[in-house]
Design an enzyme around this catalytic site. Structure first.
Site, short mmCIF file in Angstrom:
data_model
loop_
_atom_site.label_atom_id
_atom_site.label_comp_id
_atom_site.label_asym_id
_atom_site.label_seq_id
_atom_site.Cartn_x
_atom_site.Cartn_y
_atom_site.Cartn_z
N ARG A 104 17.30 55.70 76.27
CA ARG A 104 18.68 56.05 75.99
C ARG A 104 19.56 55.50 77.09
O ARG A 104 19.34 55.77 78.26
CB ARG A 104 18.86 57.58 76.01
CG ARG A 104 18.55 58.24 74.76
CD ARG A 104 19.13 59.63 74.66
NE ARG A 104 19.19 60.42 75.89
CZ ARG A 104 19.66 61.65 75.92
NH1 ARG A 104 20.11 62.21 74.82
NH2 ARG A 104 19.69 62.33 77.04
N THR A 108 26.18 55.67 77.18
CA THR A 108 26.55 55.76 75.76
C THR A 108 25.62 56.68 74.97
O THR A 108 25.94 57.09 73.86
CB THR A 108 26.48 54.37 75.10
OG1 THR A 108 25.09 53.94 75.12
CG2 THR A 108 27.32 53.35 75.85
N ASP A 200 14.02 66.36 81.70
CA ASP A 200 13.69 65.00 81.26
C ASP A 200 12.18 64.89 81.04
O ASP A 200 11.40 64.89 81.99
CB ASP A 200 14.17 63.98 82.30
CG ASP A 200 14.06 62.56 81.78
OD1 ASP A 200 12.94 62.15 81.37
OD2 ASP A 200 15.08 61.86 81.73
N ASP A 203 10.32 61.88 82.79
CA ASP A 203 10.20 62.06 84.24
C ASP A 203 9.17 63.13 84.58
O ASP A 203 8.43 63.01 85.56
CB ASP A 203 11.56 62.45 84.84
CG ASP A 203 12.48 61.25 84.98
OD1 ASP A 203 11.98 60.12 85.00
OD2 ASP A 203 13.71 61.46 85.06
#
Ligand code: PRP
Ligand code: URA
Length: 209
Positions: A104, A108, A200, A203
């Site tokens: 991603r 944006t 995340d 991560d």
């Protein structure tokens, strides 16, 4: 309109609580993602067609049932989807695995494609896409589109946590794709993260933060 299946199995919910905890280590996070994928795979394949076969036991002939229908492929969305592959392959050892690389764009939130590699007979297989997070839905919508472009006809999407925004985007773009999640969370924050979510996923699986 596609169906949304939320798995409320106690084992899945218990493991998900530990997964969400910010103090859970990378090692444990990785193991839990794999275990939850395995349990979800069990539930998401409940509708696979069966055919009758006869098996000779040491005593007599038994009427049994084996899986029939089209062959399957599992397609993780890189990176975080990789964490779910082991669990799927443990349940279905002969499954083929294709990979879609997407990240991603942090500004944006649009998906950016960087890799696409499928088994050569992918158009003849049913596909289960795996990715722990369905946030805006941009990555999953794009992955389904790429698979349809190479001829895949029947696709399921399996995510661990979904946001209402992502479910809506998927249902609008691909109403033929059923969605399987372990939890449907509340909303997305201003950075496109699922709230409460788990942070995340990539991560936390790979220890990159
Ligand atoms: C995460 C996640 C999904 C995507 C979901 O990947 O694994 O692929 O975000 O967000 P969306 O529904 O808004 O598209 P990310 O882009 O962080 O890449 P990574 O797996 O490489 O960390
Ligand atoms: N991707 C993640 O890894 N986590 C989120 O909450 C949203 C997108």
């Amino acid at each position: 309109m596609s169906n949304v299946h939320v798995f409320d199995h106690p084992l899945i919910q218990h493991k998900l609580s530990i997964l969400r905890d910010k103090n859970t280590s990378v090692k444990e996070f990785r193991e839990l993602i794999s275990e939850i994928a395995m349990l979800m795979c069990f539930e998401a394949t409940r509708d696979l067609p069966l055919k009758e076969v006869e098996v000779e036991t040491p005593v007599a002939v038994a009427k049994c049932r084996t899986i029939a229908g089209k062959k399957l492929a599992v397609v993780p969305i890189l990176r975080a989807g990789l964490g779910m592959v082991d669990g799927m392959v443990t349940m279905m050892p002969n499954v083929k695995v294709g990979h879609v690389g997407l990240f991603r764009d942090p500004d944006t939130l649009e998906p950016v494609k960087y890799y696409f590699k499928m088994p050569p007979d992918i158009s003849e297989r049913d596909v289960i896409i795996v990715d722990p997070m369905l946030a805006t839905g941009g990555s999953a919508v794009a992955a389904v589109q790429f698979l349809k472009e190479v001829g895949v006809k029947h696709i399921k999407l399996m995510c661990i946590i979904g946001a209402p925004e992502g479910v809506k985007a998927m249902q609008e773009a691909h109403p033929d794709v059923d969605i399987y999640v372990a939890a449907l969370d509340d909303h997305l924050n201003e950075h496109g993260y699922i709230v409460p979510g788990l942070g995340d996923a990539g991560d936390r699986i790979f220890g990159t933060k």
